[in-house]
Design an enzyme around this catalytic site. Structure first.
Site, short mmCIF file in Angstrom:
data_model
loop_
_atom_site.label_atom_id
_atom_site.label_comp_id
_atom_site.label_asym_id
_atom_site.label_seq_id
_atom_site.Cartn_x
_atom_site.Cartn_y
_atom_site.Cartn_z
N GLU A 130 -1.89 -8.83 4.31
CA GLU A 130 -2.08 -9.37 5.41
C GLU A 130 -3.77 -9.99 5.87
O GLU A 130 -3.59 -10.49 6.64
CB GLU A 130 -1.34 -8.30 6.15
N CYS A 189 0.78 -1.17 0.18
CA CYS A 189 -0.34 0.38 0.47
C CYS A 189 0.91 1.34 -0.31
O CYS A 189 1.48 1.69 -0.93
CB CYS A 189 -0.74 -0.06 0.87
N HIS A 211 -3.56 -4.53 0.85
CA HIS A 211 -3.23 -5.40 1.66
C HIS A 211 -3.51 -7.00 2.07
O HIS A 211 -4.43 -7.36 1.96
CB HIS A 211 -4.05 -4.95 3.23
#
Length: 237
Positions: free
Chosen positions: A217, A120, A215
């Site tokens: 994660e 990001c 993102h």
């Protein structure tokens, strides 16, 4: 105990750059902060996460020596002074201290030839560091919280992103800026088919860098490719 120490030392250490986050209304109590999802993802694939707090540039050499890989994480906008522009939006979502520290951290990681995963804000910082520019305001890419997905991407054949995520994949989207002019050391490897926003880049020189605008994660164990990305970081990048 000796065996336990050797086991820890044998793990791949992944440095995760932290943000500076106020936790009180006056902004006097500042925490070094990064999503626990990074640590969980790194541990899940067998790595050892190490959070790197924003600090004085004099410590970046020592931090980079301690790690095997580096993740540049999300957060504030990269200040346009670093790509030769004036601020054109009404926003105070900037932190020059973090910009300067992470640019130094990035340069030291390059000097020590450590692989980099940029997420990001991180991919925007990498692009700027190598001479690219950013769109300071885009529409249609802010879903709010990063849970679940917002839109699809199309990947480029032969890229790492294509290998991990296939020709198409669903991603989350929590950014208000994006890559405008791509730095010459990179190629675009995924775009948003709606408006051609750059969603992934990969280095084309001797450096080992992958950057994603989303993102991953938050999508580990939810969408194919995201856990595999962390495995690739540990084992192949």
């Amino acid at each position: 105990m000796d065996k336990e120490r050797k086991s820890v030392m044998a793990r791949t250490v992944v440095g995760v750059a932290a943000n500076l986050c106020p936790v009180d209304a006056e902004g006097k109590n500042i925490h070094s902060s990064v999503s626990c999802k990074f640590a969980e993802s790194i541990r899940q694939v067998g790595g050892l996460p190490l959070v790197i707090p924003v600090g004085d540039e004099s410590v970046v050499h020592d931090y980079v020596e301690m790690i095997d890989k580096l993740i540049l994480t999300g957060g504030q906008n990269v200040h346009p002074q670093f790509y030769g522009e004036e601020k054109t939006i009404d926003s105070d979502d900037y932190n020059l201290t973090r910009d300067e520290f992470e640019l130094a951290l990035l340069q030291e990681a390059l000097r020590q030839n450590k692989p980099i995963l940029a997420i990001c804000r991180g991919v925007q910082l990498v692009n700027v560091a190598f001479g690219g520019t950013l769109n300071q305001d885009i529409e249609g890419h802010w879903q709010g919280l990063p849970f679940g997905t917002s839109h699809s991407i199309e990947t480029v054949d032969g890229s790492v992103v294509s290998k991990l995520f296939g020709k198409e994949s669903q991603i989350n989207s929590v950014h208000r800026q994006s890559i405008k002019n791509l730095a010459p050391n990179f190629r675009v490897t995924a775009v948003d088919p709606r408006d051609q926003t750059v969603e992934a880049i990969e280095s084309i020189d001797e450096h080992r860098i992958i950057g994603l605008q989303w993102h991953p994660e938050f999508l580990v164990n939810e969408e194919d490719g995201n856990l595999e990305l962390f495995e690739y970081l540990l084992n192949e990048l």
